[in-house]
Write a protein that holds these residues in place. Structure first.
Motif, PDB file in Angstrom:
ATOM      1  N   GLY A  17     110.632  89.014  45.832  1.00  0.00           N
ATOM      2  CA  GLY A  17     110.172  90.532  45.891  1.00  0.00           C
ATOM      3  C   GLY A  17     108.606  90.563  46.690  1.00  0.00           C
ATOM      4  N   ALA A  18     108.487  91.701  47.185  1.00  0.00           N
ATOM      5  CA  ALA A  18     107.230  91.878  47.786  1.00  0.00           C
ATOM      6  C   ALA A  18     106.045  91.939  47.252  1.00  0.00           C
ATOM      7  CB  ALA A  18     107.617  93.292  48.793  1.00  0.00           C
ATOM      8  N   ASP A  86      94.955  85.218  56.925  1.00  0.00           N
ATOM      9  CA  ASP A  86      95.095  85.567  55.157  1.00  0.00           C
ATOM     10  C   ASP A  86      96.566  85.026  54.548  1.00  0.00           C
ATOM     11  OD1 ASP A  86      97.066  87.187  56.410  1.00  0.00           O
ATOM     12  OD2 ASP A  86      95.926  89.158  55.794  1.00  0.00           O
ATOM     13  N   LEU A  87      97.405  84.471  55.546  1.00  0.00           N
ATOM     14  CA  LEU A  87      98.556  83.672  55.046  1.00  0.00           C
ATOM     15  C   LEU A  87      98.961  82.602  55.985  1.00  0.00           C
ATOM     16  CD1 LEU A  87     100.860  83.203  52.768  1.00  0.00           C
ATOM     17  CD2 LEU A  87     102.217  84.652  54.384  1.00  0.00           C
ATOM     18  N   VAL A  88      99.269  81.543  55.675  1.00  0.00           N
ATOM     19  CA  VAL A  88      99.486  80.386  56.572  1.00  0.00           C
ATOM     20  C   VAL A  88     101.078  79.985  56.450  1.00  0.00           C
ATOM     21  CG1 VAL A  88      99.322  78.034  57.482  1.00  0.00           C
ATOM     22  CG2 VAL A  88      97.353  79.442  56.948  1.00  0.00           C
ATOM     23  N   ALA A 131     106.706  86.545  50.604  1.00  0.00           N
ATOM     24  CA  ALA A 131     105.563  86.056  50.911  1.00  0.00           C
ATOM     25  C   ALA A 131     104.819  87.032  51.754  1.00  0.00           C
ATOM     26  CB  ALA A 131     105.414  84.840  51.396  1.00  0.00           C
ATOM     27  N   LEU A 132     105.735  87.579  52.890  1.00  0.00           N
ATOM     28  CA  LEU A 132     105.115  88.353  53.715  1.00  0.00           C
ATOM     29  C   LEU A 132     105.049  89.955  53.307  1.00  0.00           C
ATOM     30  CD1 LEU A 132     106.947  86.819  56.961  1.00  0.00           C
ATOM     31  CD2 LEU A 132     104.704  86.480  56.292  1.00  0.00           C
ATOM     32  N   GLY A 133     105.590  90.251  52.359  1.00  0.00           N
ATOM     33  CA  GLY A 133     106.014  91.662  51.939  1.00  0.00           C
ATOM     34  C   GLY A 133     107.001  92.282  52.579  1.00  0.00           C
ATOM     35  N   GLU A 134     107.909  91.470  53.120  1.00  0.00           N
ATOM     36  CA  GLU A 134     109.019  92.081  53.962  1.00  0.00           C
ATOM     37  C   GLU A 134     110.537  91.766  53.394  1.00  0.00           C
ATOM     38  OE1 GLU A 134     108.783  94.020  56.364  1.00  0.00           O
ATOM     39  OE2 GLU A 134     106.732  94.176  56.791  1.00  0.00           O
ATOM     40  N   SER A 135     110.524  91.947  51.996  1.00  0.00           N
ATOM     41  CA  SER A 135     111.946  91.427  51.364  1.00  0.00           C
ATOM     42  C   SER A 135     112.897  92.659  52.038  1.00  0.00           C
ATOM     43  CB  SER A 135     111.574  91.756  49.928  1.00  0.00           C
ATOM     44  OG  SER A 135     110.889  90.629  49.340  1.00  0.00           O
TER      45      SER A 135
END
Length: 287
Positions: A17-18, A86-88, A131-135
């Motif tokens: 989920g996003a 802000d994310l790796v 995790a990327l908000g791109e589900s």
């Protein structure tokens, strides 16, 4: 070499989920070739702060031709902090100093491992996409992959044997992504029929004594073609050429198998075509 699918989400949220729009990462840094490719497929360029330098290598990277303008990183810890991510995204076993630095600075990290089958591809794409908000984008890529897998599936039980051979006679047996791709294309993995699990080597003598129906090699104009080596010359060994002539040697773009992703279906489609060609030659009585 590890082959089991593995991903270790290290951000503060669910793995499916996003995340809420306010927490969607806007400056994503990828330190690994496999995550480079997923980031390039799932995100608009403006949300990618950097990809690893391997992403630009056309002999390794499926996305090399579509990342122009995106900064590249060598994966150093100090370099990572300067990018202010802000994310790796990272591999489980690579760029460990940078990963430790990110975690020490409370930067969310998503780590992935190698993939051995299409279920692993589905799991990994969904985890990274969430995790990327791109589900939604991830599900669209997977739906296209599954549609194409179904279209490429064999319609009969004939399973020609196929050997994927790299320089030095390095190959892939049971439990590998290559074996999963062959199975989806209606081929039998030759090393697996010989009892090989995982990755290993075969001898020219053994292959010549009992040759497979197809010998899969890298696409023309690969790094091996530009920089010949003794290990690469083995594939052109005269005895091997007599046992498996060029008409039974389909080429396969190696970027499709280096990391599992939705694009790996292209390897299945290519091998399904090679299977059809082989069957047609068998029916026509041509070698």
């Amino acid at each position: 070499m590890a082959v089991a699918p593995a991903w270790v989400p290290a951000w503060g949220g669910p793995t499916t989920g996003a995340p809420p729009p306010s927490t969607q990462p806007r400056r994503v840094v990828s330190l690994n070739l496999c995550t480079d490719q997923l980031a390039a497929l799932l995100l608009p360029p403006g949300r990618i702060a950097a990809l690893s330098h391997l992403a630009a290598d056309p002999t390794l990277s499926y996305v090399a031709g579509r990342i122009g303008g995106i900064p590249l990183t060598q994966g150093g810890a100090e370099e990572l902090l300067a990018l202010k991510p802000d994310l790796v995204l990272a591999g489980r076993y690579t760029a460990q100093a940078a990963v430790r630095m990110a975690k020490a600075h409370h930067i969310p990290v998503v780590q992935v491992g190698l993939i051995a089958d299409f279920d692993g591809i589905r799991d990994q794409v969904r985890a990274v996409a969430a995790a990327l908000g791109e589900s939604a984008t991830g599900e669209s890529l997977l739906a296209d992959m599954d549609r194409r897998l179904a279209a490429a599936a064999p319609t009969d039980d004939r399973r020609p044997t196929a050997l994927s051979l790299a320089p030095g006679a390095f190959t892939s047996g049971a439990g590998t992504l290559t074996a999963a791709v062959m199975n989806a294309a209606g081929l039998a993995n030759y090393p697996a029929t010989k009892g090989m699990t995982g990755y290993g080597y075969l001898t020219v003598e053994g292959i010549v004594a009992d040759p497979p129906d197809l010998l899969i090699t890298g696409a023309p104009d690969t790094a091996e073609d530009r920089h010949p080596s003794l290990s690469g010359a083995l594939i052109a060994h005269p005895a091997l050429l007599r046992a498996i002539p060029p008409s039974r040697r389909p080429h396969l773009d190696e970027t499709l198998l280096g990391c599992g992703g939705p694009y790996t279906v292209e390897a299945v489609e290519a091998l399904a075509r090679a299977r059809t060609d082989w069957l047609n030659r068998q029916r026509a009585g041509t070698p």
